[in-house]
Design a protein around this motif. Structure first.
Motif, mmCIF file in Angstrom:
data_model
loop_
_atom_site.group_PDB
_atom_site.id
_atom_site.type_symbol
_atom_site.label_atom_id
_atom_site.label_comp_id
_atom_site.label_asym_id
_atom_site.label_seq_id
_atom_site.Cartn_x
_atom_site.Cartn_y
_atom_site.Cartn_z
ATOM 1 N N GLU A 180 -4.749 -0.065 13.901
ATOM 2 C CA GLU A 180 -3.111 0.112 13.220
ATOM 3 C C GLU A 180 -2.671 -0.789 12.191
ATOM 4 O OE1 GLU A 180 -1.245 2.754 13.743
ATOM 5 O OE2 GLU A 180 -2.700 4.131 14.893
ATOM 6 N N GLU A 181 -3.105 -1.892 12.689
ATOM 7 C CA GLU A 181 -2.821 -2.977 11.769
ATOM 8 C C GLU A 181 -3.583 -2.955 10.267
ATOM 9 O OE1 GLU A 181 -3.473 -6.832 13.341
ATOM 10 O OE2 GLU A 181 -3.456 -7.772 11.311
ATOM 11 N N LEU A 182 -4.646 -2.453 10.375
ATOM 12 C CA LEU A 182 -5.549 -2.133 9.182
ATOM 13 C C LEU A 182 -4.870 -1.227 8.407
ATOM 14 C CD1 LEU A 182 -8.575 -3.428 8.302
ATOM 15 C CD2 LEU A 182 -9.320 -1.196 9.069
ATOM 16 N N THR A 183 -4.295 -0.147 8.922
ATOM 17 C CA THR A 183 -3.829 0.759 8.200
ATOM 18 C C THR A 183 -2.670 0.464 7.239
ATOM 19 O OG1 THR A 183 -2.020 1.539 9.757
ATOM 20 C CG2 THR A 183 -4.076 2.665 9.662
ATOM 21 N N THR A 184 -2.076 -0.741 7.839
ATOM 22 C CA THR A 184 -0.778 -1.373 6.716
ATOM 23 C C THR A 184 -1.227 -2.152 5.984
ATOM 24 O OG1 THR A 184 -0.613 -3.190 8.448
ATOM 25 C CG2 THR A 184 0.633 -1.214 9.088
ATOM 26 N N LEU A 185 -2.589 -2.658 5.886
ATOM 27 C CA LEU A 185 -3.083 -3.815 4.956
ATOM 28 C C LEU A 185 -3.598 -2.882 3.805
ATOM 29 C CD1 LEU A 185 -5.090 -6.290 7.295
ATOM 30 C CD2 LEU A 185 -2.498 -6.054 6.673
ATOM 31 N N TRP A 186 -3.895 -1.517 3.825
ATOM 32 C CA TRP A 186 -4.360 -0.884 2.476
ATOM 33 C C TRP A 186 -3.166 -0.391 1.658
ATOM 34 C CZ3 TRP A 186 -9.325 0.018 0.519
ATOM 35 C CH2 TRP A 186 -10.378 -0.560 1.187
ATOM 36 N N LEU A 187 -3.057 -0.459 0.535
ATOM 37 C CA LEU A 187 -2.274 0.119 -0.474
ATOM 38 C C LEU A 187 -2.077 1.591 0.085
ATOM 39 C CD1 LEU A 187 -0.772 -1.099 -2.933
ATOM 40 C CD2 LEU A 187 -2.494 0.299 -4.395
ATOM 41 N N ALA A 188 -0.764 1.868 0.010
ATOM 42 C CA ALA A 188 -0.372 3.463 0.293
ATOM 43 C C ALA A 188 0.731 3.868 -0.833
ATOM 44 C CB ALA A 188 0.649 3.320 1.649
ATOM 45 N N PRO A 189 0.517 5.082 -1.098
ATOM 46 C CA PRO A 189 1.286 5.709 -2.209
ATOM 47 C C PRO A 189 2.819 5.050 -2.458
ATOM 48 C CG PRO A 189 0.168 7.539 -1.023
ATOM 49 C CD PRO A 189 0.126 6.212 -0.145
ATOM 50 N N GLU A 190 3.514 4.849 -1.064
ATOM 51 C CA GLU A 190 4.927 4.601 -1.332
ATOM 52 C C GLU A 190 4.898 2.971 -1.606
ATOM 53 O OE1 GLU A 190 3.184 5.552 1.466
ATOM 54 O OE2 GLU A 190 3.767 4.426 3.341
ATOM 55 N N ASP A 191 3.626 2.396 -1.685
ATOM 56 C CA ASP A 191 3.680 1.077 -2.246
ATOM 57 C C ASP A 191 3.974 1.024 -3.703
ATOM 58 O OD1 ASP A 191 3.366 -0.276 0.342
ATOM 59 O OD2 ASP A 191 1.265 -0.171 0.134
ATOM 60 N N ALA A 192 3.536 1.831 -4.512
ATOM 61 C CA ALA A 192 3.694 1.903 -5.857
ATOM 62 C C ALA A 192 4.752 1.774 -6.335
ATOM 63 C CB ALA A 192 2.983 3.330 -6.218
ATOM 64 N N GLU A 193 6.131 2.428 -5.886
ATOM 65 C CA GLU A 193 7.342 2.199 -6.546
ATOM 66 C C GLU A 193 7.498 0.742 -6.460
ATOM 67 O OE1 GLU A 193 10.480 4.216 -4.590
ATOM 68 O OE2 GLU A 193 8.894 4.679 -2.963
ATOM 69 N N TYR A 194 7.244 0.030 -5.651
ATOM 70 C CA TYR A 194 7.735 -1.472 -5.292
ATOM 71 C C TYR A 194 6.896 -2.407 -6.083
ATOM 72 C CZ TYR A 194 9.553 0.724 -1.013
ATOM 73 O OH TYR A 194 10.488 1.617 -0.336
ATOM 74 N N ALA A 195 5.805 -1.989 -6.682
ATOM 75 C CA ALA A 195 5.335 -2.982 -7.777
ATOM 76 C C ALA A 195 6.193 -3.273 -8.749
ATOM 77 C CB ALA A 195 3.740 -2.405 -8.121
ATOM 78 N N GLU A 196 5.968 -4.731 -9.339
ATOM 79 C CA GLU A 196 6.974 -5.028 -9.985
ATOM 80 C C GLU A 196 6.925 -4.032 -11.544
ATOM 81 O OE1 GLU A 196 6.739 -9.431 -10.808
ATOM 82 O OE2 GLU A 196 7.192 -9.760 -8.876
ATOM 83 N N ASP A 197 5.644 -3.923 -11.742
ATOM 84 C CA ASP A 197 5.537 -3.417 -13.150
ATOM 85 C C ASP A 197 5.091 -2.038 -12.682
ATOM 86 O OD1 ASP A 197 3.159 -3.696 -12.111
ATOM 87 O OD2 ASP A 197 2.481 -4.906 -13.433
ATOM 88 N N ALA A 198 5.475 -1.141 -12.019
ATOM 89 C CA ALA A 198 5.048 -0.032 -11.914
ATOM 90 C C ALA A 198 6.221 0.861 -11.928
ATOM 91 C CB ALA A 198 4.206 0.502 -10.574
ATOM 92 N N ASP A 199 5.989 2.373 -12.341
ATOM 93 C CA ASP A 199 7.145 3.063 -12.222
ATOM 94 C C ASP A 199 6.805 4.387 -11.602
ATOM 95 O OD1 ASP A 199 5.939 5.342 -13.982
ATOM 96 O OD2 ASP A 199 5.890 3.999 -15.636
ATOM 97 N N PRO A 200 7.632 5.268 -11.109
ATOM 98 C CA PRO A 200 7.443 6.280 -10.148
ATOM 99 C C PRO A 200 6.231 7.375 -10.674
ATOM 100 C CG PRO A 200 9.850 6.166 -10.688
ATOM 101 C CD PRO A 200 9.026 4.959 -11.605
ATOM 102 N N ASP A 201 6.065 7.349 -11.947
ATOM 103 C CA ASP A 201 5.069 8.179 -12.331
ATOM 104 C C ASP A 201 3.636 7.561 -12.052
ATOM 105 O OD1 ASP A 201 6.872 9.801 -13.744
ATOM 106 O OD2 ASP A 201 6.116 9.129 -15.971
#
Lengths: 173, 173
Positions: free
Chosen positions: A26-47
């Motif tokens: 379960e912990e491992l699943t939180t360590l891998w990048l998930a689609p919902e992380d994308a919008e939080y990246a400083e230089d990412a946009d929703p697209d």
């Protein structure tokens, strides 16, 4: 990159190996990048949400792509591994903007389930594996974007020897 | 990511393999990220110039770090390879901001120098290798930050079989 970035990436990298050691799926699943992380990246946009598909190569395996395939592989590995410990050496961390590149040697000691009832553990196997791990910075910390691990097949520890004998077709010694 | 980004990364990825095929060492040196590329990255600042150290893992090799060590390995590979051709399959490209992650299968056909004078070429060897290639966007196009290639040791092409038999210690079949 700042010293704080390097420390944070090192912590994220070690957290990954510790999760595998403890079989903490379960912990491992939180360590891998998930689609919902994308919008939080400083230089990412929703697209860019669709671009975060993770990839993973276990030693000797083909490429696994996407969280489903990758996480399923860890469930199978954990089911078939009674004991595994990683002694990391040669950890090298490079951070540029919101991406971190980590290379390290995974000195692995592992054992499968006991072959017959009554035994405590299958035989322990030592292995030298090298890994390239790519992390993305998210609002929730550094997440694994890619893990590629491969066996070191060279027989010698002398790198100059290995390089002299090695070639691209995978026969280093 | 835009379609143009994906196309540009795909072109950069193929240019890398073509340079190795042609033994074009000088060209290869221009494809790898260099310290002077750092300041040209859109989201980089001069303090990050030191963070661009490249890394490379050839199949079965340990990690090579830095342009000197990495490029020297290609010079040695090229000196020991008379013929090499890459048939790329399963190319998957993920672009987030100024970093691109490429995974692909390198179906390799290669041959060394002729073992004795008069022969045209050493025996040809076919190999299935998987690679994870990381690129950085620079003013001068996408440059290789990391290349990690490893042999696929599984005997079966059936991925579900491989996953069932595989484990982290590198014995997938």
């Amino acid at each position: 990159m700042t010293e704080a970035d390097v420390q944070a990436v090192d912590t994220a990298n070690r957290a990954y190996y510790e999760a595998v050691e403890r079989g903490a799926f379960e912990e491992l699943t939180t360590l891998w990048l998930a689609p919902e992380d994308a919008e939080y990246a400083e230089d990412a946009d929703p697209d860019e949400a669709e671009d975060t598909s993770v990839s993973c190569v276990h030693p000797g395996w083909p490429v696994l792509t996407g969280r489903g395939e990758v996480l399923r592989s860890y469930a199978l590995i954990m089911a078939n591994t009674e004991y595994i410990q990683f002694f990391l050496t040669d950890v090298h961390i490079s951070v540029v903007a919101d991406t971190a590149l980590v290379t390290c040697t995974e000195n692995i000691l592992s054992g499968g389930p006991a072959p017959k009832e009554g035994d405590e553990l299958g035989p322990l196997v030592g292995q030298r594996v090298v890994a390239t791990n790519v992390f993305r910075r998210t609002r929730d910390g550094w997440k694994i974007w890619s893990h590629h691990a491969s066996p070191v097949l060279a027989e010698s520890d002398d790198e100059s020897d290995e390089m002299g004998n090695g070639d691209e077709d995978g026969s280093p010694a």
